[in-house]
Design an enzyme around this catalytic site. Structure first.
Site, PDB file in Angstrom:
ATOM      1  N   ASP A 108       0.775  -1.164   0.071  1.00 11.79           N
ATOM      2  CA  ASP A 108      -0.001   0.069  -0.040  1.00 11.79           C
ATOM      3  C   ASP A 108       0.840   1.352  -0.010  1.00 11.79           C
ATOM      4  OD1 ASP A 108      -2.297   1.561   0.249  1.00 11.79           O
ATOM      5  OD2 ASP A 108      -1.965   1.809   2.484  1.00 11.79           O
ATOM      6  N   GLU A 133      -1.126  -1.632  -4.913  1.00 10.67           N
ATOM      7  CA  GLU A 133      -2.561  -0.742  -5.101  1.00 10.67           C
ATOM      8  C   GLU A 133      -2.197   0.375  -6.155  1.00 10.67           C
ATOM      9  OE1 GLU A 133      -5.542   2.231  -2.788  1.00 10.67           O
ATOM     10  OE2 GLU A 133      -4.447   0.501  -1.508  1.00 10.67           O
ATOM     11  N   ASP A 178      -2.116   1.006   7.614  1.00  8.62           N
ATOM     12  CA  ASP A 178      -1.423   0.822   6.280  1.00  8.62           C
ATOM     13  C   ASP A 178      -1.082  -0.660   6.054  1.00  8.62           C
ATOM     14  OD1 ASP A 178      -0.977   3.660   5.860  1.00  8.62           O
ATOM     15  OD2 ASP A 178       0.458   3.695   7.534  1.00  8.62           O
TER      16      ASP A 178
END
Length: 159
Positions: free
Chosen positions: A8, A68, A140
């Site tokens: 991420d 992502e 996160d």
């Protein structure tokens, strides 16, 4: 067992998560956390992301990675900075020879929670449940683990 690294990306904090997936689609948690960059110049922050991801890959030896995709913010400067952090993470993944798959936030939430408009807390709870974690993962790390879970589900369904 197949090891997947989920990322991420973020300039201040980049989440990471490692899971294993067996031939039957069973998921096993390995590790997760975040790379916190110092309050420094952009090149130094990007270097920290690159170096830390490289070290994590060398330690855990994943078979593939999922990251992502960047969404467009209202603030173009924020989008540009996030894109650079993502680029640094991608360079680390590719430099270590990992095949990389990319997923939108909508795809990740759909795969983990069941709908693409899920709140961050819903993602955290589902990651905890899917991986049998004793406590909620940090935001996160949960997002990175969700990315890895999304990839595992898609990869398993393709097999």
């Amino acid at each position: 067992m197949h090891c997947i690294l989920g990322i991420d990306p973020g300039l201040r904090c980049t989440g990471y998560g490692f899971i294993q997936c067996d031939s039957k689609g069973k998921l096993v948690y390995l590790a997760a956390g975040r790379i916190k960059t110092p309050d420094a110049t952009l090149p130094i922050r990007l270097g920290v992301i690159f170096q830390d991801i490289t070290q994590l890959i060398q330690h855990f030896s994943p078979n593939e990675a999922a990251i992502e995709q960047v969404f467009v913010n209202v603030n173009p400067q924020s989008t540009l900075l996030l894109g650079q952090a993502r680029g640094s993470a991608l360079c680390a993944l590719v430099s270590q020879g990992l095949p990389v798959s990319e997923y939108t936030a909508l795809q990740i939430k759909q795969a983990v929670v069941g709908h693409g408009k899920a709140a961050k807390t819903q993602v955290q709870h589902m990651v905890q449940r899917l991986l049998n974690l004793p406590a909620l993962p940090q935001t996160d790390a949960a997002d990175a683990l969700a990315c890895a879970i999304c990839h595992a589900h898609r990869s398993y369904s393709l097999r």
